[in-house]
Structure formats: structure tokens, C-alpha cells
Design a protein around this motif. Structure first.
Motif, mmCIF file in Angstrom:
data_model
loop_
_atom_site.group_PDB
_atom_site.id
_atom_site.type_symbol
_atom_site.label_atom_id
_atom_site.label_comp_id
_atom_site.label_asym_id
_atom_site.label_seq_id
_atom_site.Cartn_x
_atom_site.Cartn_y
_atom_site.Cartn_z
ATOM 1 N N CYS A 187 -12.985 -5.658 -3.427
ATOM 2 C CA CYS A 187 -12.735 -4.536 -2.510
ATOM 3 C C CYS A 187 -11.273 -4.125 -2.407
ATOM 4 O O CYS A 187 -10.981 -3.000 -2.019
ATOM 5 C CB CYS A 187 -13.276 -4.872 -1.119
ATOM 6 N N THR A 188 -10.349 -5.040 -2.702
ATOM 7 C CA THR A 188 -8.925 -4.706 -2.635
ATOM 8 C C THR A 188 -8.219 -5.308 -3.844
ATOM 9 O O THR A 188 -8.738 -6.201 -4.511
ATOM 10 C CB THR A 188 -8.260 -5.249 -1.355
ATOM 11 N N TYR A 189 -7.010 -4.855 -4.074
ATOM 12 C CA TYR A 189 -6.217 -5.400 -5.176
ATOM 13 C C TYR A 189 -5.893 -6.874 -4.981
ATOM 14 O O TYR A 189 -5.663 -7.598 -5.947
ATOM 15 C CB TYR A 189 -4.914 -4.624 -5.329
ATOM 16 N N ALA A 195 0.809 -1.221 0.000
ATOM 17 C CA ALA A 195 0.000 0.000 0.000
ATOM 18 C C ALA A 195 0.840 1.268 0.000
ATOM 19 O O ALA A 195 0.504 2.249 -0.683
ATOM 20 C CB ALA A 195 -0.924 0.001 1.232
ATOM 21 N N TYR A 222 -7.355 2.636 -4.098
ATOM 22 C CA TYR A 222 -8.340 1.732 -4.692
ATOM 23 C C TYR A 222 -9.430 1.385 -3.676
ATOM 24 O O TYR A 222 -10.619 1.319 -4.011
ATOM 25 C CB TYR A 222 -7.662 0.453 -5.193
ATOM 26 N N MET A 223 -9.034 1.171 -2.413
ATOM 27 C CA MET A 223 -10.027 0.864 -1.379
ATOM 28 C C MET A 223 -10.988 2.026 -1.170
ATOM 29 O O MET A 223 -12.150 1.813 -0.792
ATOM 30 C CB MET A 223 -9.326 0.497 -0.067
ATOM 31 N N PHE A 281 -2.914 1.151 -3.158
ATOM 32 C CA PHE A 281 -3.703 0.124 -2.461
ATOM 33 C C PHE A 281 -4.861 0.759 -1.701
ATOM 34 O O PHE A 281 -6.016 0.347 -1.846
ATOM 35 C CB PHE A 281 -2.787 -0.647 -1.505
ATOM 36 N N SER A 283 -13.579 1.426 -3.757
ATOM 37 C CA SER A 283 -14.459 0.302 -3.423
ATOM 38 C C SER A 283 -15.346 0.624 -2.227
ATOM 39 O O SER A 283 -16.519 0.232 -2.191
ATOM 40 C CB SER A 283 -13.637 -0.956 -3.154
ATOM 41 N N PHE A 308 -9.262 -9.516 2.010
ATOM 42 C CA PHE A 308 -7.849 -9.405 2.386
ATOM 43 C C PHE A 308 -7.126 -10.749 2.400
ATOM 44 O O PHE A 308 -5.911 -10.793 2.263
ATOM 45 C CB PHE A 308 -7.725 -8.745 3.765
#
Length: 480
Positions: A431-433, A58, A459-460, A456, A463, A390
Motif C-alpha cells: 500500500c505504501t513505498y 511524501a 502511489y497511495m 508517496f 494502491s 506504514f
């Protein structure tokens, strides 16, 4: 592979080297049992290396981009070692080797071979013609990818369409939102309808959930969520398209009508799907055991088949097609290195979750029951989803599938609990990469193609702002 990943394979070699001198008690299954028991003893501090790797992914690309670009493999190796070395010192070298070989042979190798084959084969298919990147065209590409994902896998659909989409929007100023919605829809939510779509649903299929159960019961949630996101994307893209002055592509009309090149690769993609399905349905009962890790014959043959298909693709595809696709090996190299560290450092989190009520995260497991002892569909949806965002969504699905009783026939009949687990595992992967396999690869391909993707946490933010309100609506409509 570079030095950053060598230590993983060194551990594997060490494991093979001592295979012939294992004590009799281990040959009877002692290491597997011991690893399960240790999951009940481990505290949450063992998850620190995994959290450290996530924070590195991140923060480092933003804070020290030059260092990260040249050393991300070493960073992944450091955090993997930060778990496995203390684990070996506390619980013994043999258990450490067993855990590494277990995740290597049963998860990581198959994972990276599947991604490599799809990346290589899809990179040999080139959609040419005048894709002009207007909102209507972009929505159609997203819709096609969303519909394809359940039948050729989210990874297959994503790898097939990400480059044509990038070419379509190459003249646009605002591009990031298109790639973000592509990850939402094609790389995740589109895989909701069959076990071929997403790994957790495939594991459910292996545990007795009928092939078309998800098609029937996930269709309405899938359709509602997809329609909302496609409509929202169209509005956002239209506003930004107008803000850009409705630009015309400089290549419009210069490349003739739409056509596919490298179509033989579509047959190879079909072979990948068939190979994956074969490994789930054919059970010869033959396995190879390495340090108590049992590798089944059908999975070995599947991986060999996928590598062979990728090799055929490289041989039969004209180099010019890959050049037009701007094909580059860096995305798969980055995914291979980072996920090697993720799979290793994630071991304690998965072990603690599998310990259920006997583990350090028993408070989370207990939340899926109401005061009356009934299944809490809302909590199954949100907990399966949140952890899938995650952790690897496939083992997370299995944890909550077993928490719900593990009886596929009963769960299919009662519907609500299995639907909540299935939807949580698939939907929240967006929701995450790292929530689902193709997410990080799409991001890497976009970056390689010159699109500056969010960090990181950036992007969240996308989302959280877009998907979480949608999930709240899904909860009200289907899991309340």
C-alpha cells in the motif's frame, strides 16, 4: 557513508565505549525491562518524528526536489534525532543508547545487509534478448516474479526482474502502471506462500508456525488476489498499448534469443536464501551481548555470509553485464539512509503497540475482539494490514500474533486468526513505498532508470484505488 548517517554510528560507538562501566543492575537486564515499561507510558506525541519523516518523503521530492536529492540523508537524520534526543533527555542517555543499539544490531544492520546482497547479486544477472514490452510479455514477467517471490523472497525476485522489465518497456510511453503493479505483485503479494517470501511469515516460522502452513492456507487468497491483479493489469496495459499505437521496440530482434548472462549469480542468490533459512533453523545458543542487546551467533554468521556472497558477485561478474543492467549504487544508498531514519523514528510507535492494552494505542488493540470475547478476523486483517503499510510489517505481525495468544499450535489449528494476520501483514505491504523492503528500492531503481514514479501520496492513490477494493473482496471471501 556520508555525514547524514554518521550520528547513528556515533551513538553506537558511545554505547560500546561505556559498555565496561555498566552498573550491575543493568547487566541483569534492567534496560530491556525499562524500555518495555516506558512503552506503556509514552503518549502518541512521541510518534510525531516518524510522521514528520513520512511527510518529508511524501512532500519534499515534489516541493523542493533539488534540496531533497542532495539532502535526503540529512532529513532522515534530523527526524531520527528529533526522537532520540528528547527521549534521552526525558528517559536518560542509557535507555536512548540501548534503543538505538537494539534497532541497529537486531534490525537495521541485518535489513540493509540483506538488501545490499540481493541488490548486488541480482544486479549481476542480465536477461538479454527480445523482450518487447507487449502486454502479454509484461504479464508473463509479472507472473514469473509473483511465483518466484515466495521461494527467493520478495526482495530477491524484485531485484532479479525489475531491470529486465524496465528494458522491455523502455520504448513505451506509459510505464508507471507496470512498475506499480510490479510492486503490488512481485515485491509483496508474491511472498505469501512460504516463510522465505516475506519477513513477517519468517518470524511466524520462528515462533512455531510450520513451514508449509502458509503454503496450504494462504494459497487460495494468494491465487485469487494475484489473478485479479494480473487480469486488471493486462486490461490496463492493453488499453494503454493500443493508445500508444502498438509501438514496436526499436531493439526487437537485434539482441538474439532470450538468454541469461551472469548465471553464476543465481547460485549466489540460492546461497542468500540458504543463509536466511539457516539463521532461522540453527540455534547454537551462542550470543554476543552489547549494552544488553543480545546478538545471536547464527545471525552474525548469516550477515557475514551475505556480505561475502555480495563480494564474490562483484568479483566474478563481468563489468559489461552490470553496465547493460544500468547498475548504479544510488538506489541502495537512498534506501540505507532513509530507512536508518525510519527505523530510529519508528521506535516509539512499535513500543506503544507492544505495550498492548497498557499502551496509548490500547483502543486499537481492543478492536480485535468481538463483544463475546472471540477473535475478530476482519479487524485482525485490517489492523495488521493498515499498520503494516506504514510500520515495519515484521514487528506488526508479532504484535498481533502475541495479541492473539502467541500459541502457534492453537492458531494453526483454528486457522482464521493466523490467516488474517498473515494476509494483512503481507498484502498491505503493497500500500505504501515503505510498506515492505523492496518497494522503495524498486521505486528508486525505476527513477534512476528515467521512469518518473508517483510521489508517496501519488502511489497511495494507486494502491487505494486498486488494492483496497481487492482487500474488501478478500475480507468478504476469507475473513468475514
Amino acid at each position: 557513508m556520508r555525514k547524514s548517517s554518521v550520528w547513528f554510528f556515533c551513538l553506537a560507538v558511545m554505547g560500546l565505549g561505556v559498555l565496561g562501566v555498566l552498573p550491575e543492575v543493568w547487566a541483569a537486564g534492567g534496560l530491556h525491562h525499562a524500555a518495555d515499561e516506558i512503552g506503556k507510558q509514552m503518549g502518541v506525541l512521541w510518534v510525531v518524528p516518524f510522521a514528520g519523516l513520512l511527510l518529508s518523503i511524501a512532500i519534499m521530492p515534489l516541493a523542493i526536489p533539488h534540496f531533497w536529492h542532495h539532502n535526503y540523508g540529512k532529513v532522515a537524520a534530523f527526524w531520527g534525532a528529533a526522537f532520540i534526543v528528547p527521549y534521552a533527555l526525558v528517559y536518560g542517555f542509557d535507555l536512548a543508547v540501548y534503543n538505538v543499539l537494539h534497532v541497529l544490531f537486531l534490525e537495521y544492520i541485518s535489513f540493509i545487509i540483506l538488501l545490499f546482497s540481493l541488490f548486488t547479486i541480482a544486479g549481476g544477472v542480465c536477461l538479454r534478448g527480445s523482450l518487447v514490452g507487449k502486454p502479454q510479455v509484461n504479464v508473463i514477467i509479472l507472473l514469473i516474479g509473483t511465483l518466484l517471490a515466495s521461494w527467493m523472497g520478495t526482495t530477491g525476485a524484485a531485484m532479479l526482474l525489475i531491470r529486465p522489465l524496465m528494458r522491455a518497456i523502455s520504448h513505451r510511453k506509459y510505464k508507471v502502471h507496470t512498475i506499480v503493479f510490479f510492486i503490488f505483485l512481485v515485491a509483496n503479494i508474491g511472498g505469501s506462500l512460504t516463510p522465505l517470501g516475506d519477513p513477517p511469515l519468517f518470524l511466524g516460522f520462528l515462533k512455531g508456525v510450520s513451514f508449509f502452513w502458509t503454503t496450504v492456507h494462504m494459497f487460495i487468497p494468494f491465487a485469487v488476489l494475484s489473478a485479479i491483479l494480473l487480469a486488471l493489469y493486462f486490461v490496463i496495459d492493453t488499453v494503454l498499448f493500443n493508445k500508444e499505437g502498438r509501438p514496436e521496440s526499436p531493439d526487437a530482434g537485434q539482441d538474439g534469443k532470450l538468454r541469461l548472462e551472469g548465471t553464476a549469480n543465481l547460485l549466489l542468490l540460492g546461497g542468500v536464501v540458504a543463509g536466511v533459512l539457516m539463521s532461522g533453523m540453527w540455534k547454537p545458543g551462542v550470543e554476543i551481548t552489547v549494552y544488553e542487546v543480545h546478538v545471536e551467533l547464527q545471525n552474525i554468521l548469516r550477515d557475514v555470509l551475505l556480505l561475502a556472497l555480495a563480494f564474490v558477485s562483484l568479483k566474478i561478474t563481468a563489468p559489461e553485464i552490470r553496465r547493460r543492467n544500468e547498475f548504479d549504487w544510488e538506489p541502495i544508498r537512498e534506501v540505507a539512509k532513509l530507512f536508518s531514519g525510519i527505523f530510529i523514528s519508528m521506535i516509539p510507535a512499535i513500543s506503544i503497540l507492544r505495550a498492548g492494552m497498557d499502551g496509548a494505542l490500547n483502543g486499537i488493540i481492543s478492536m480485535v475482539k468481538t463483544a463475546e470475547g472471540l477473535d475478530n478476523h476482519t479487524m485482525y486483517f485490517w489492523l495488521t494490514g493498515s499498520l503494516s503499510a506504514f510500520l515495519d510489517n515484521a514487528p506488526t505481525y508479532v504484535v498481533f500474533f502475541n495479541t492473539a495468544g502467541g500459541d502457534a499450535q492453537r492458531l494453526m489449528t483454528e486457522v482464521g486468526t493466523l490467516l488474517a494476520i498473515s494476509a494483512g501483514a503481507v498484502f498491505f505491504g503493497a500500500c505504501t513505498y515503505i510498506g515492505n523492503a523492496p518497494n522503495f528500492m524498486v521505486r528508486s531503481i525505476a527513477e534512476t532508470g528515467g521512469i518518473k514514479m508517483p510521489s508517496f501520496f501519488g502511489y497511495m492513490a494507486w494502491s487505494a484505488g486498486i488494492l483496497v477494493p481487492c482487500f474488501v473482496l478478500m475480507n468478504i471471501l476469507f475473513f468475514h
